[in-house]
Design an enzyme around this catalytic site. Sequence first.
Site, short mmCIF file in Angstrom:
data_model
loop_
_atom_site.label_atom_id
_atom_site.label_comp_id
_atom_site.label_asym_id
_atom_site.label_seq_id
_atom_site.Cartn_x
_atom_site.Cartn_y
_atom_site.Cartn_z
N SER A 175 0.86 -1.19 0.00
CA SER A 175 0.00 0.00 0.00
C SER A 175 0.89 1.23 0.00
O SER A 175 2.05 1.17 0.44
CB SER A 175 -0.90 0.01 1.24
OG SER A 175 -1.50 1.29 1.44
N TYR A 204 -1.41 -0.72 10.62
CA TYR A 204 -1.64 -1.05 9.21
C TYR A 204 -0.46 -0.57 8.36
O TYR A 204 0.09 -1.32 7.54
CB TYR A 204 -2.94 -0.42 8.72
CG TYR A 204 -3.19 -0.63 7.25
CD1 TYR A 204 -3.31 -1.91 6.72
CD2 TYR A 204 -3.30 0.46 6.39
CE1 TYR A 204 -3.53 -2.11 5.36
CE2 TYR A 204 -3.53 0.27 5.04
CZ TYR A 204 -3.64 -1.01 4.53
OH TYR A 204 -3.86 -1.19 3.18
#
Length: 266
Positions: free
Chosen positions: A143, A156
């Site tokens: 990501s 995350y």
Amino acid sequence: MSDTFNKGTALITGASSGIGAIYADRLARRGYDLILVARNRYRLDRIASRLTTETGRTVEVVAADLGDNEGIARVEDILRTDASITLLVNNAGVGATVPLLQSDPGKMDAMITLNVVALTRLAAAAAPEFVERGAGTIINISSIVAISPELLNGVYGGTKAFVLAFSQSLHHELADKGVRVQVVLPGATSTEFWDIAGLPVSNLPEAIVMPAADMVDAALAGLDQGELVTIPSLPDIDDWNAFENARQALGPNLSHRRPARRLLAS
């Protein structure tokens, strides 16, 4: 129907929806048979039926929860024993948008297990088999928070930074052994991810949200172009190359016998 020759089998995790389901569609049309892994057997069966009809490829489904050891071990065994597998797409993952101070520790543990532990173990299961055959590809989905961790939940971001670093190390280790590695850093992508993470995608500015199909098509174009790191939204690859060159320029000064002069007591 696919008119391409058989390229072996692609095993795709998180394949029941979103990015994983689109990878399944695109890879089947490129000539891959498929092994689709996710928890939702009903969704997997529907995708498998459609792709078999539309492409003529062989599609196997594996209902497994990669959030627990039994599910991980089951997929590891497939990667170690199925010699037809030539491509692993490590896509399964979960995110969070709330700050750490408001997070459930149990959910953070589960995120680390899925995003880090499962991905690592599956790559580690596939890599020796690919090396032995002298060919194979591992695609890890990271990501943009890997390089911009302030955007979302820090755990995350940390898991996705791990995926980036792990993939770069894996490339360094495997490139001369005939094994390709690509790590994909999507920005905001229109999938169920946002609902699960607690921030429906409708809350995001439309201008920054990429359709999932476009994201996967861009990622595969990056793979075709030989990219190790693909950021589908990044207009100019020179920007990434400058970032990476700056990182590597630190190398000669990252380890010395004496502390830096600026840190010595005056």
